[in-house]
Design a protein around this motif. Structure first.
Motif, PDB file in Angstrom:
ATOM      1  N   TYR A  16      52.616  49.079 102.363  1.00  0.00           N
ATOM      2  CA  TYR A  16      53.857  48.881 101.608  1.00  0.00           C
ATOM      3  C   TYR A  16      53.648  47.914 100.442  1.00  0.00           C
ATOM      4  O   TYR A  16      54.152  48.130  99.344  1.00  0.00           O
ATOM      5  CB  TYR A  16      54.954  48.362 102.547  1.00  0.00           C
ATOM      6  CG  TYR A  16      55.237  49.326 103.651  1.00  0.00           C
ATOM      7  CD1 TYR A  16      56.088  50.413 103.438  1.00  0.00           C
ATOM      8  CD2 TYR A  16      54.617  49.208 104.897  1.00  0.00           C
ATOM      9  CE1 TYR A  16      56.326  51.334 104.435  1.00  0.00           C
ATOM     10  CE2 TYR A  16      54.849  50.129 105.899  1.00  0.00           C
ATOM     11  CZ  TYR A  16      55.704  51.184 105.661  1.00  0.00           C
ATOM     12  OH  TYR A  16      55.932  52.108 106.652  1.00  0.00           O
ATOM     13  N   PHE A  20      53.931  49.040  96.534  1.00  0.00           N
ATOM     14  CA  PHE A  20      54.882  48.322  95.678  1.00  0.00           C
ATOM     15  C   PHE A  20      54.148  47.774  94.449  1.00  0.00           C
ATOM     16  O   PHE A  20      54.623  47.907  93.316  1.00  0.00           O
ATOM     17  CB  PHE A  20      55.512  47.190  96.500  1.00  0.00           C
ATOM     18  CG  PHE A  20      56.587  46.400  95.805  1.00  0.00           C
ATOM     19  CD1 PHE A  20      57.598  47.020  95.098  1.00  0.00           C
ATOM     20  CD2 PHE A  20      56.601  45.006  95.891  1.00  0.00           C
ATOM     21  CE1 PHE A  20      58.603  46.276  94.476  1.00  0.00           C
ATOM     22  CE2 PHE A  20      57.598  44.262  95.279  1.00  0.00           C
ATOM     23  CZ  PHE A  20      58.592  44.894  94.562  1.00  0.00           C
ATOM     24  N   VAL A  60      56.868  40.686 100.390  1.00  0.00           N
ATOM     25  CA  VAL A  60      57.367  41.348  99.178  1.00  0.00           C
ATOM     26  C   VAL A  60      57.943  40.314  98.206  1.00  0.00           C
ATOM     27  O   VAL A  60      57.764  40.417  96.996  1.00  0.00           O
ATOM     28  CB  VAL A  60      58.412  42.432  99.543  1.00  0.00           C
ATOM     29  CG1 VAL A  60      59.217  42.868  98.325  1.00  0.00           C
ATOM     30  CG2 VAL A  60      57.719  43.640 100.163  1.00  0.00           C
ATOM     31  N   ARG A  64      56.556  39.949  94.546  1.00  0.00           N
ATOM     32  CA  ARG A  64      57.500  40.179  93.448  1.00  0.00           C
ATOM     33  C   ARG A  64      57.547  38.971  92.510  1.00  0.00           C
ATOM     34  O   ARG A  64      57.518  39.125  91.279  1.00  0.00           O
ATOM     35  CB  ARG A  64      58.876  40.472  94.056  1.00  0.00           C
ATOM     36  CG  ARG A  64      59.966  40.766  93.077  1.00  0.00           C
ATOM     37  CD  ARG A  64      60.899  39.594  92.996  1.00  0.00           C
ATOM     38  NE  ARG A  64      62.048  39.927  92.170  1.00  0.00           N
ATOM     39  CZ  ARG A  64      62.808  39.018  91.577  1.00  0.00           C
ATOM     40  NH1 ARG A  64      62.544  37.730  91.736  1.00  0.00           N
ATOM     41  NH2 ARG A  64      63.827  39.376  90.840  1.00  0.00           N
ATOM     42  N   LEU A 120      62.288  50.426  93.766  1.00  0.00           N
ATOM     43  CA  LEU A 120      61.054  50.247  94.534  1.00  0.00           C
ATOM     44  C   LEU A 120      61.301  49.458  95.813  1.00  0.00           C
ATOM     45  O   LEU A 120      60.726  49.753  96.862  1.00  0.00           O
ATOM     46  CB  LEU A 120      59.988  49.543  93.689  1.00  0.00           C
ATOM     47  CG  LEU A 120      59.635  50.198  92.356  1.00  0.00           C
ATOM     48  CD1 LEU A 120      58.447  49.491  91.720  1.00  0.00           C
ATOM     49  CD2 LEU A 120      59.337  51.670  92.530  1.00  0.00           C
ATOM     50  N   THR A 125      59.337  49.749  99.633  1.00  0.00           N
ATOM     51  CA  THR A 125      59.162  48.747 100.695  1.00  0.00           C
ATOM     52  C   THR A 125      60.181  48.955 101.818  1.00  0.00           C
ATOM     53  O   THR A 125      60.075  48.345 102.871  1.00  0.00           O
ATOM     54  CB  THR A 125      59.262  47.307 100.149  1.00  0.00           C
ATOM     55  OG1 THR A 125      60.596  47.062  99.686  1.00  0.00           O
ATOM     56  CG2 THR A 125      58.295  47.096  98.992  1.00  0.00           C
TER      57      THR A 125
ATOM     58  N   CYS B  45      57.082  57.893  96.521  1.00  0.00           N
ATOM     59  CA  CYS B  45      56.937  56.703  97.378  1.00  0.00           C
ATOM     60  C   CYS B  45      55.962  56.985  98.513  1.00  0.00           C
ATOM     61  O   CYS B  45      55.087  56.166  98.809  1.00  0.00           O
ATOM     62  CB  CYS B  45      58.291  56.298  97.976  1.00  0.00           C
ATOM     63  SG  CYS B  45      59.477  55.723  96.760  1.00  0.00           S
TER      64      CYS B  45
END
Lengths: 184, 72
Positions: A16, A20, A60, A64, A120, A125, B45
């Motif tokens: 994930y 991402f 994440v 990010r 996204l 995620t 995805c």
């Protein structure tokens, strides 16, 4: 699974995180640097992770924030220079669609950063609206409205609708007649 | 039709399955377009999520973990 180490749990989140990162950066090499930075940071701040909370959301968040603080500018420079999605296979979006994954990436890259990001966070995620709201530092209502705008824009960039569809109530059932014909 | 507050609260982790919030901001997608967009985006995805993870990351994580153990 109680003997699962922190490292094991992080390994499980890798697909994930990397997905991402690739989508954010538009480049495999940059994405891998970003993931590596994220893992190192996560380890050095491991004690700030609250056990029994969502590890993916925590990772994440780090990824990010690292992206926006030091990768975003670079990603605009390297995009297109490496082959993002190796296979130009058409997405399985139905027989009517001749769209490739590269088309989707290009359409995402045209979105405003906050719109791309929210798509996204939810799509790749697979975080909840609440988690996405926390990560972006906005209210949940903002997440929802961004998501709707982002979807509409993405559909527009993918040529799934005409711009007028966004502003008007699309009660017209004969959408196919209004859809711009695609060259490919 | 102008149901601004009636949206469900749960996430649609599968992509674009919910039709609830589509009235927000006056942005409404035709259900057919929404479904098509959902399939296309989901495929994108899934492709990314299923890409193989380079060994260097598992190696890095093992190294970080070993370093941590040394400290203790």
């Amino acid at each position: 699974m109680s003997d699962e180490t922190f490292g094991d749990q992080m390994v499980a989140q890798m697909p994930y995180l990397r997905a991402f990162a690739i989508s954010l950066c538009g480049s495999h090499s940059l994405a891998d640097d970003l993931v590596q930075d994220t893992l190192v940071k996560a380890w050095s701040h491991a004690d700030s992770f609250q056990p029994n909370t969502n590890l993916r959301a925590w990772l994440v968040t780090i990824l990010r924030n690292t992206y926006f603080s030091s990768y975003r500018k670079r990603s605009r420079e390297v995009q297109d220079s490496d082959n993002l999605l190796a296979q130009q296979i058409p997405v399985k979006g139905g027989q009517e669609s001749a769209l490739t994954l590269t088309d989707v990436q290009a359409a995402l890259d045209k979105l405003a950063p906050e719109h791309k990001e929210i798509l996204l966070l939810i799509g790749i995620t697979e975080l909840s609206y609440d988690e996405a709201a926390e990560i972006c530092g906005v209210a949940i209502g903002t997440v929802k409205s961004r998501l709707n705008r982002a979807r509409a824009k993405l559909a527009e960039h993918l040529g799934l609708l005409t711009p007028s569809d966004i502003d008007t109530d699309p009660t017209v059932s004969d959408l196919a007649a209004r859809r711009p014909s695609r060259a490919v | 039709m102008n149901n601004k507050t009636g949206g469900r609260e749960e996430a649609d982790a599968d992509g674009f399955q919910d039709a609830d919030g589509s009235q927000l901001d006056g942005v409404a997608l035709d259900p057919k377009v929404q479904a098509q967009l959902g399939r296309v985006f989901r495929a994108y995805c899934d492709d990314l999520i299923h890409q193989p993870i380079p060994d260097k990351f598992t190696v890095l994580l093992a190294k970080l973990e070993a370093k941590q153990r040394e400290k203790k």
